[in-house]
Design a protein around this motif. Structure first.
Motif, PDB file in Angstrom:
ATOM      1  N   LYS A 140     -28.399 -18.979   6.546  1.00 13.56           N
ATOM      2  CA  LYS A 140     -29.613 -18.305   6.087  1.00 13.56           C
ATOM      3  C   LYS A 140     -29.418 -17.625   4.737  1.00 13.56           C
ATOM      4  CE  LYS A 140     -33.285 -15.146   7.489  1.00 13.56           C
ATOM      5  NZ  LYS A 140     -33.327 -14.471   6.175  1.00 13.56           N
ATOM      6  N   ALA A 141     -28.241 -17.047   4.513  1.00 10.93           N
ATOM      7  CA  ALA A 141     -27.996 -16.336   3.247  1.00 10.93           C
ATOM      8  C   ALA A 141     -28.107 -17.293   2.062  1.00 10.93           C
ATOM      9  CB  ALA A 141     -26.616 -15.680   3.267  1.00 10.93           C
ATOM     10  N   GLU A 142     -27.581 -18.507   2.204  1.00 11.52           N
ATOM     11  CA  GLU A 142     -27.654 -19.474   1.100  1.00 11.52           C
ATOM     12  C   GLU A 142     -29.066 -20.019   0.951  1.00 11.52           C
ATOM     13  OE1 GLU A 142     -24.732 -22.537   1.272  1.00 11.52           O
ATOM     14  OE2 GLU A 142     -23.081 -21.174   0.802  1.00 11.52           O
ATOM     15  N   TYR A 143     -29.764 -20.169   2.068  1.00  8.27           N
ATOM     16  CA  TYR A 143     -31.159 -20.596   1.970  1.00  8.27           C
ATOM     17  C   TYR A 143     -31.978 -19.532   1.229  1.00  8.27           C
ATOM     18  CZ  TYR A 143     -36.013 -21.391   3.185  1.00  8.27           C
ATOM     19  OH  TYR A 143     -37.372 -21.572   3.103  1.00  8.27           O
ATOM     20  N   ARG A 180     -40.926 -30.525   7.760  1.00  5.73           N
ATOM     21  CA  ARG A 180     -42.127 -30.043   7.084  1.00  5.73           C
ATOM     22  C   ARG A 180     -41.803 -29.078   5.940  1.00  5.73           C
ATOM     23  NH1 ARG A 180     -46.850 -30.911   9.703  1.00  5.73           N
ATOM     24  NH2 ARG A 180     -47.804 -29.064   8.765  1.00  5.73           N
ATOM     25  N   SER A 181     -40.627 -28.432   6.006  1.00  6.42           N
ATOM     26  CA  SER A 181     -40.293 -27.468   4.952  1.00  6.42           C
ATOM     27  C   SER A 181     -38.780 -27.404   4.760  1.00  6.42           C
ATOM     28  CB  SER A 181     -40.812 -26.072   5.316  1.00  6.42           C
ATOM     29  OG  SER A 181     -40.009 -25.502   6.333  1.00  6.42           O
ATOM     30  N   LEU A 182     -38.378 -26.840   3.627  1.00  9.56           N
ATOM     31  CA  LEU A 182     -36.955 -26.692   3.316  1.00  9.56           C
ATOM     32  C   LEU A 182     -36.257 -25.722   4.273  1.00  9.56           C
ATOM     33  CD1 LEU A 182     -36.723 -26.523  -0.596  1.00  9.56           C
ATOM     34  CD2 LEU A 182     -35.720 -28.246   0.896  1.00  9.56           C
ATOM     35  N   LYS A 183     -37.039 -24.858   4.901  1.00  8.15           N
ATOM     36  CA  LYS A 183     -36.425 -23.876   5.781  1.00  8.15           C
ATOM     37  C   LYS A 183     -35.699 -24.531   6.947  1.00  8.15           C
ATOM     38  CE  LYS A 183     -37.245 -19.293   7.653  1.00  8.15           C
ATOM     39  NZ  LYS A 183     -38.212 -18.196   7.798  1.00  8.15           N
ATOM     40  N   GLU A 184     -36.106 -25.761   7.275  1.00  4.12           N
ATOM     41  CA  GLU A 184     -35.441 -26.479   8.368  1.00  4.12           C
ATOM     42  C   GLU A 184     -34.023 -26.895   8.002  1.00  4.12           C
ATOM     43  OE1 GLU A 184     -37.869 -29.344  10.586  1.00  4.12           O
ATOM     44  OE2 GLU A 184     -39.604 -28.598   9.482  1.00  4.12           O
ATOM     45  N   LEU A 185     -33.628 -26.735   6.717  1.00  2.00           N
ATOM     46  CA  LEU A 185     -32.228 -26.952   6.347  1.00  2.00           C
ATOM     47  C   LEU A 185     -31.307 -26.055   7.177  1.00  2.00           C
ATOM     48  CD1 LEU A 185     -32.590 -27.052   2.451  1.00  2.00           C
ATOM     49  CD2 LEU A 185     -31.700 -28.931   3.847  1.00  2.00           C
TER      50      LEU A 185
END
Length: 882
Positions: free
Chosen positions: A244-247, A231-236
């Motif tokens: 998390k730092a690169e996200y 549903r969102s890019l955060k699931e990368l």
């Protein structure tokens, strides 16, 4: 309707007003104004984007109900694309899809037409498609761009069951396999990058479509969401693609581009995604940049932008590579194949053998790029290793830079037979080049704020090296065969690459970048233990990398004295070969559109003349008298072959000065002589045009009685005809006839290749010279939109002529329509004789030189007279601007 928070009821009430279109337009304008007021360049505009989408939802829902009536709930109105994601910028297009129920009829079609027309009338610019469900599925299965837009669709209003059925058919049924979709998006990105010359570093970049732009992030999202139903890019993060730092870095970079795009829309009041010169200064101020010593606010702002998009471009490369591994590569392909003790190959990409490789052996930070050059089957560096390289950059410190093994590795990279350009670009993208060469870090993403340099300094530097590499490759030999032939004569290509790497490295430091760069290059050569001969050649090339282009464009290279002086500066054929190749590569990498057949021929002519001078020996230069006699004899031989009698030749030449036979080639002299001999006094003015000369330009030749305003009339006419004047040669005979030549190209840079065009040019010139005035008409010589953002301060300098025959006026100013004719009018008022003109245009900068005398043919030495000339020229330029 009120100007506060709009509801669906507000919009429904809008249709009851006397002029609904005006009411809705007013509401949209008020909403955009409110969003603009609340926008802050310091905060993400995500909430504002969502709010704009909700605003449009309500507007469309009310309009849908109004126009569709009882059919509104039978059809489905769906948001797609960015609008579907809820990311709607102030002036973005509204992408909507209408799915029709089977009860569709002509009556509904009429209502839908009224609905669509209303959206256009109120200024929404809808991207609207209408189809039945089965048609929509079919279109989506055939076209990946259609399928992509459907991945983010969202029901606005209407038939929810129809929407859910479509969603089931498209999203939950694999119309496109993950592999097929991924490959299609890769091809799309490759084509998009190609459109922008495969660089994010353009002077007027596109925030949305350019490399490193928002589209790079969207492609990641589409491929990822399609495969994982995320549903969102955060699931990368959850799927192990990004820590998390690169996200957070990806989101921060996206937010910067969002802020810039929002500000652009607000500033221009339209859906503008290009960072044009027109807006850069205002945006720099809006985002808080102020002038610092040696670095204007706009350069800092653009450097901030470029560093952002390069971060996105790097993350795009890493994530798409990881997605490729997950979606396409088999488990067998993901089995590590040892290459060296430090590296293995996984699916064709280099991977460190352990996470502490760089900590244990920092030299591997350079070794990895050498391995890629030596193993052409390898496709690149694996994403996890790119991440590790970035993390390990602090290891490249002063002691590392002094390490002789590191120095050897770096030079080895520059001496490889393949992959030099690719690996230097990769080293720059990952930060290794800037870490290893701290002086290079100063030019990374550094913009040169003019129209001549269209790339940042680091990107330009790498393009120069790429151009030099192309000279070495057979597959590119047809581009510039002369350069390829000379490249074969250079025993050490790495000397060229090192000189290219340092030629602009001191840009932005203040002072002469060539002199400063020479010192930086010398320190590099000494640190890397290069032979004294190579060091001397490299530093000389860096110091003098502009010498050849300036000589060719600003001096009369038909003059043996000019050639001799240049040959003395160059000193040897070896230095000439290296300088010629560096000069061509530099010009073509500065702004490809400024390279043309004229510059190619001019540099080639200078090279050949200098090569002859050096071969002959600097102690034995060609005398002017020798060159004159050679030209005369060669022209006479050619004329006699054509049946022109010696008497006719002598008659045509009797009043011509030695200067004429020096400055024109035998071929040109023969052409002129035939025309003059066949022309009677009553047929003057004689105007001839050769569409293609040896220099790749068209030559216009004029022979007539001398009149003061001839130069002004000719240049004004050529300017009105949309021609670019490259060179002007003015000869006045003892009996007061003039032989003027103009080398010209079309404004596009192309030669004149249409017979009707040739006739029109000659007739216009003949008419102007006969009537002593320029025919008033529309000037088709267009000044570029960008040029007005780069005003050049006008300077007029008087230079002494080495021959003591003329006074040289050097004019530097903003290039503009009618510039030369304006100067010509000033000369008429001043009663000045013009003998020669060297025309040089660099982007929006005109650097022209005029060789003049007073009416008695004497140089102008008196300071007060020179000041009068300067004042008159400045006055004419100011009047022309009004």
């Amino acid at each position: 309707m009120t100007n506060s928070v709009y509801t669906a009821t507000d919009f429904a009430q809008g249709f009851l007003e006397t002029n609904p279109i005006a009411a809705f337009k007013s509401a949209i304008a008020a909403e955009n104004q409110d969003l603009k007021r609340r926008f802050s360049p310091d905060r993400s505009p995500e909430d504002l984007l969502n709010e704009k989408a909700r605003f449009i939802d309500k507007l469309l829902s009310a309009s849908w109900t109004h126009f569709l009536g009882d059919a509104a709930n039978k059809q489905a109105l769906i948001a797609t694309g960015g609008y579907g994601r809820g990311e709607l910028f102030p002036h973005s297009d509204i992408d909507i899809l209408i799915i029709l129920d089977q009860s569709y009829s002509d009556a509904i079609q009429d209502r839908l037409s009224s609905f669509a027309n209303f959206l256009w009338d109120i200024g929404l610019k809808p991207g609207l498609s209408t189809c039945f469900l089965d048609e929509c599925v079919a279109f989506s299965s055939q076209d990946q761009t259609v399928f992509t837009s459907r991945l983010e669709m969202r029901l606005i209003t209407g038939n929810e069951a129809l929407f859910n059925q479509l969603k089931q058919e498209i999203i939950n049924t694999p119309l496109w396999s993950s592999e097929r979709f991924f490959l299609a998006k890769m091809e799309e990105q490759e084509q998009r990058y190609s459109k922008y010359h495969d660089t994010a570093y353009n002077l007027e970049p596109n925030i949305k479509e350019g490399p490193g732009g928002l589209r790079d992030i969207q492609i990641i999202g589409w491929v990822f969401k399609h495969h994982y139903k995320a549903r969102s890019l955060k699931e990368l993060i959850n799927y192990g693609f990004l820590p998390k730092a690169e996200y957070d870095s990806l989101v921060a970079s996206r937010d910067i581009l969002w802020r810039l795009r929002f500000a652009l829309h607000a500033q221009t009041n339209r859906g503008e995604d290009r960072l044009l010169f027109d807006y850069q200064r205002d945006l720099a101020s809006l985002f808080g940049f102020v002038d610092k010593e040696g670095q204007p606010d706009v350069e800092q702002f653009m450097q901030f932008f470029f560093k952002t998009v390069v971060d996105i471009e790097r993350l795009n490369e890493m994530l798409l590579q990881l997605l490729n591994e997950r979606l396409i590569s088999s488990k067998e392909n993901l089995t590590p194949i040892p290459i060296t003790a430090n590296f293995s190959s996984i699916a064709g990409y280099l991977e460190v053998s352990s996470d502490d490789v760089f900590q244990k052996n920092p030299l591997a930070l350079l070794e990895i790029f050498l391995l890629l050059q030596q193993s052409p089957s390898l496709k690149g560096i694996r994403a996890s290793t790119i991440r590790l390289i970035r993390k390990s950059l602090p290891l490249i410190d002063d002691s590392y830079r002094r390490n002789k093994d590191a120095n050897r590795l770096f030079i080895e990279i520059l001496r490889q037979p393949r992959g030099i350009t690719h690996q230097l670009k990769r080293m720059n993208r990952y930060g290794v080049l800037a870490a290893y060469l701290p002086d290079f870090a100063n030019i990374v993403a550094r913009m040169q704020y003019d129209l001549f340099h269209i790339y940042t300094v680091d990107e330009h530097t790498l393009f120069v090296i790429r151009n030099l590499r192309r000279f070495a490759l057979d597959k590119h030999s047809e581009e510039l065969p002369f350069c390829n032939n000379i490249f074969l004569l250079t025993p050490k290509p790495d000397v060229l690459y090192i000189a290219a790497l340092f030629h602009d490295i001191a840009k932005g430091r203040g002072g002469d970048h060539s002199t400063l760069g020479e010192t930086i290059a010398r320190n590099f050569c000494q640190q890397h233990d290069l032979p004294a001969h190579d060091t001397k050649l490299i530093t000389w090339l860096v110091r003098h990398h502009l010498l050849m282009s300036m000589t060719a464009q600003r001096k009369d290279i038909s003059d043996p004295d000019v050639i001799h002086t240049f040959a003395l500066q160059v000193g040897s054929i070896e230095y000439l070969n290296y300088l010629y190749l560096l000069t061509v590569a530099d010009i073509r990498a500065t702004n490809p559109s400024l390279w043309n057949a004229w510059k190619d021929a001019l540099l080639k002519e200078l090279y050949i003349s200098t090569h002859k001078a050096l071969h002959r020996g600097l102690h034995n230069p060609v005398a002017r008298s020798e060159r004159i006699e050679d030209n005369k004899k060669e022209a006479q031989d050619e004329l006699l072959k054509l049946g022109i009698s010696p008497t006719t030749i002598d008659s045509s030449w009797r009043h011509l000065s030695e200067d004429y036979f020096l400055r024109y080639s035998a071929d040109e002299i023969a052409w002129h002589t035939i025309a003059i001999a066949a022309c009677t006094e009553t047929e003057l003015p004689l105007v001839l045009l050769r569409p293609q000369t040896q220099r790749g330009s068209a030559e216009i030749f004029i022979y007539t009685r001398n009149e003061a305003q001839i130069f002004s009339i000719c240049t004004a006419t050529l300017d009105q005809l949309g021609l670019t004047i490259l060179d002007a040669r003015i000869i006045t005979t003892a009996d007061q006839y003039v032989l003027n030549s103009f080398q010209v190209l079309e404004q596009s840079g192309e030669a004149i290749n249409d017979l009707h065009r040739e006739i029109h040019i000659c007739n216009a010139l003949r008419e102007g010279l006969t009537s002593k005035q320029v025919k008033v008409g529309k000037n088709i010589h267009k000044q570029s939109r960008q040029a007005r953002h780069f005003p050049i301060e006008t300077s007029i300098t008087f230079l002494d002529d080495p021959t003591h025959q003329h006074t040289i006026i050097e004019l530097v100013t903003t290039d503009r329509a009618g510039l030369l004719s304006t100067i010509g009018r000033a000369f008429v008022e001043l009663n000045i004789q013009l003998y020669d003109a060297k025309i040089t245009t660099i982007g929006s900068r005109a650097e022209d030189m005029f060789y003049i005398t007073d009416r008695e043919s004497s140089p102008v030495d008196d300071d007060s007279e020179r000041q009068r000339i300067r004042d008159t020229i400045l006055r004419h330029l100011a009047q022309a601007e009004r």
